[in-house]
Each structure stands twice: as structure tokens, then as C-alpha cells.
Motif scaffolding. Sequence first.
Motif, PDB file in Angstrom:
ATOM      1  N   GLN A   1       0.617  -6.453   0.731  1.00 35.93           N
ATOM      2  CA  GLN A   1       0.225  -5.168   1.175  1.00 35.93           C
ATOM      3  C   GLN A   1       0.421  -3.998   0.270  1.00 35.93           C
ATOM      4  OE1 GLN A   1       2.492  -4.261   4.661  1.00 35.93           O
ATOM      5  NE2 GLN A   1       1.104  -2.452   5.299  1.00 35.93           N
ATOM      6  N   ASN A   2      -0.518  -3.220  -0.039  1.00 37.48           N
ATOM      7  CA  ASN A   2      -0.673  -2.277  -1.048  1.00 37.48           C
ATOM      8  C   ASN A   2      -0.524  -1.013  -0.553  1.00 37.48           C
ATOM      9  OD1 ASN A   2      -1.440  -4.150  -3.123  1.00 37.48           O
ATOM     10  ND2 ASN A   2      -3.616  -3.689  -2.681  1.00 37.48           N
ATOM     11  N   ALA A   3       0.006   0.054  -1.216  1.00 39.91           N
ATOM     12  CA  ALA A   3       0.399   1.336  -0.862  1.00 39.91           C
ATOM     13  C   ALA A   3       0.176   2.165  -1.892  1.00 39.91           C
ATOM     14  CB  ALA A   3       1.632   1.435  -0.113  1.00 39.91           C
ATOM     15  N   HIS A   4      -0.009   3.414  -1.587  1.00 45.37           N
ATOM     16  CA  HIS A   4      -0.535   4.395  -2.927  1.00 45.37           C
ATOM     17  C   HIS A   4       0.453   5.520  -2.611  1.00 45.37           C
ATOM     18  CE1 HIS A   4      -3.196   6.308  -0.342  1.00 45.37           C
ATOM     19  NE2 HIS A   4      -3.103   7.437  -1.036  1.00 45.37           N
ATOM     20  N   ALA A   5       0.874   6.523  -3.561  1.00 41.70           N
ATOM     21  CA  ALA A   5       1.702   7.622  -3.271  1.00 41.70           C
ATOM     22  C   ALA A   5       0.785   8.899  -2.870  1.00 41.70           C
ATOM     23  CB  ALA A   5       2.277   8.169  -4.658  1.00 41.70           C
TER      24      ALA A   5
END
Length: 114
Positions: A1-5
Motif C-alpha cells: 500500500q502506498n501513501a504520500h504526504a
Amino acid sequence: QNAHAYINAGFNWSLNPSTHTIEGSPNPSVVFGGLQAHAVHATKTEAFMVGKSLTDSTTLQGALKVLQEELVATTVPPESSESYRLNLAYGLFYKFYLASIPDHISDRVKSAAG
């Protein structure tokens, strides 16, 4: 799972080690990403910081005031609200400010610099 700020930031300033004063050469840099479609360069805040001592409490208060007047967030769906992202930007600036003078901050706020 990817996330970004939601917000990212870049800070750079030259600090006189004996006076803890921001030097004007090279010019300080305060840049934020995630507030608008492109990076925001906080030039008024940078100019305010030159010649100011980071150990003077009025410097932080004044810098945050200038930053609050200068930064504008725009709606960038599906990101979070403008006010939330602005508060994140102020928090990142505060963290860098404190991290620049670790031996001169009270125990009460030391964890914010880490």
C-alpha cells in the motif's frame, strides 16, 4: 500500500554559530509543496529571517505571522482541506526552526524538534 504526504517542505539557512543569527548569504530558503499545484517559495518569510536570532522568541512569532500572511493553499482534490494543509506547513516550519537550535530550546518543546 502506498501513501504520500499532504505537505512537503524544504528549508535551508546559514546560521551563525555564536549568535544563532540567520545570515543573508546564501539566502535562506523556505519552500512548500502540496499547498498549490506547484511549489510555493515563501520569499517574504525568507527575507524576514535574515539577521534575526533564532534564540529570540519574537523571531519565531514574527516568522510565523509572516508565513501565515504569505501562504495560500488552493483546493487540490482529493487532498485534505486548505486549513489542514496550511497548519501542516506551519508545523514543519516550527520543527525545522527548533531543530536549528537544539541546545537552546526548553525541555517542554524538545520533542517537537526531533
